[in-house]
Design an enzyme around this catalytic site. Structure first.
Site: not given
Length: 448
Positions: A77, A154-155, A221, A223, A250, A279
């Site tokens: 990416r 992105n996001e 993503h 996290y 991610e 990431w």
């Protein structure tokens, strides 16, 4: 009567297939089939890769891609800038990056990073602005549908007005399709990519239906929001149960907002056939330097996170399969490594006491990547060395799975510690990247 009924059903089935068949150009690149991403050859493709922050480290990209490939990835990416906060990355540079991905047989996921945290992050781009950028560089993307996936932004929303994501995403997809983009499109979730309000999850079906090509992939993503196995399996499982395509676009092993459960992320992705992109390769700052997979862009200095994602259980090296559009056939294993040696090729082996080397080359204007397959004869080898003569003006810039002596003219490549020993008829591979005209397909091999 039964025969007539069967014929009638067959005709109706055939008519239905005709009516719902995709347009003739659908096979030009990646497509979505239920929960699967399918490449242009009709083979399923599961992403196993990482992100590289090209827009901030442009001079590192060529070597980074070669190193990422050497560690087994099948995709990367690439962080680009659309001009609101970084860049803009011009079309000519996008072309160069795509060519470097192709040279390393990596599927290229291109993303515009400026949309990060829109609504909370000062200066962040809207999805409309991201689409403006993609249209401005369309010349670099047209014809690359077999190798490129377009990650719009992105996001694209923070936690403020995250519900606006649905309409904005539908509009962005519609504009890209109206502009003639036929790529598979990847869309990131709101809530800084983590979708803790479930806006993407609960509206994914309607977003996919709004794509006239039905060729949209959803990217979560993971996290700190995903710090338990239950949260991970529930989120990914709901997409799978709904028949919708999702990737973990991610994730990390730690983060400032909590400690994600990377083991469950990777194990669940492998069990369900879901792609993941970790990431990130190197160059993190702002207090998240621990997310670097290698120190200082040096592939010989894997961090604990890098070793985990590449070499650990359900990691890239063990689970990655190269896209069949690069000519290796469906499910081609990653490059040779200590834990993933290639299968032996005992048929028609060379004579005893010798080895052979076959060179395959992927070239573009100004550079090339060569893959060399070394095969032992009827006797086992303890070591080997391959000599390749480069044409005038060519030079080796990087090598993997071998040690190179020299960079121009007659270049000698010797085995490294883990791939020198080959059983009778066994094979291994190494590769090198270079600039200038590509070498031919012949090389000499000396056995040890």
């Amino acid at each position: 009567m039964r025969r007539l009924l069967w014929l009638g059903l067959a005709l109706l089935t055939g008519l239905a297939v005709f009516l719902v068949s995709p347009p003739a150009n659908a096979a030009a690149g990646f497509t979505v089939s239920g929960t699967q991403l399918v490449d242009a050859n009709g083979n399923p493709f599961v992403m196993r890769g990482v992100s590289h922050a090209h827009v901030w480290y442009q001079s590192r990209t060529q070597q980074a891609l070669a190193d990422i490939k050497a560690l087994g990835a099948n995709s990367v990416r690439i962080v680009l800038g659309s001009g609101q906060r970084w860049g803009p990355t011009p079309a000519a540079e996008v072309t160069t990056v795509i060519n470097q991905c192709k040279a390393n047989r990596l599927i290229c996921v291109l993303e515009a990073h400026d949309t990060t945290g829109y609504g909370e992050q000062a200066g962040a781009a809207t999805l409309d602005q991201a689409v403006d950028y993609w249209i401005s560089v369309k010349s670099a993307l047209a014809g690359q549908e077999r190798y490129v996936i377009l990650n719009i932004g992105n996001e694209p929303y923070g936690n403020t007005n995250a519900t606006g994501w649905t309409a904005a995403t539908k509009n962005a997809i519609a504009r890209l399709r109206a502009a003639g983009f036929e790529h598979s499109i990847m869309v990131d979730a709101p809530n800084w990519g983590q979708d803790w309000q479930f806006v993407m999850r609960d509206n994914a079906a309607s977003v996919l239906a709004a794509d006239p090509q039905r060729n949209t992939i959803f990217s979560i993503h993971m996290y700190g929001v995903f710090d338990t196995a239950a949260e991970i399996t529930d989120y990914l499982g709901r997409f799978r149960s709904a028949g919708l395509p999702v990737v973990v676009g991610e994730f990390g092993f730690d983060h400032s907002d909590g400690n994600p459960d990377e083991d469950t992320i990777m194990a669940t992705a492998q069990r369900l056939g879901i792609g993941y992109l970790g990431w990130s390769w190197s160059g993190n700052g702002g207090g998240v330097e621990y997310l670097d997979m290698v120190t200082g862009f040096d592939a010989t200095q894997l961090t604990s996170w890098g070793d985990r994602i590449f070499n650990g259980a359900d990691g890239i090296k063990a689970t990655s399969r190269e896209a069949s559009v690069f000519g290796g056939g469906p499910g081609t294993p990653p490059p040779a490594s200590p834990s993933n040696p290639p299968p032996a090729s005992p048929s028609n082996p060379p004579p005893a006491g010798v080895c052979s080397a076959a060179v395959s080359v992927n070239a573009w204007n100004g550079g090339f990547v060569a893959t060399v397959r070394v095969t032992a004869g009827a006797a086992a080898l303890r070591a080997w060395a391959v000599s390749v003569t480069l044409p005038a003006g060519a030079a080796v810039t990087s090598t993997w799975n071998a040690q190179a002596t020299g960079a121009t003219g007659a270049v000698r490549f010797a085995n490294v510690s883990y791939n020198g020993t080959l059983g009778a008829g066994g094979s291994t591979e190494f590769g090198f990247q270079g600039t200038g005209p590509a070498p031919g397909g012949t090389a000499s091999c000396a056995a040890g």
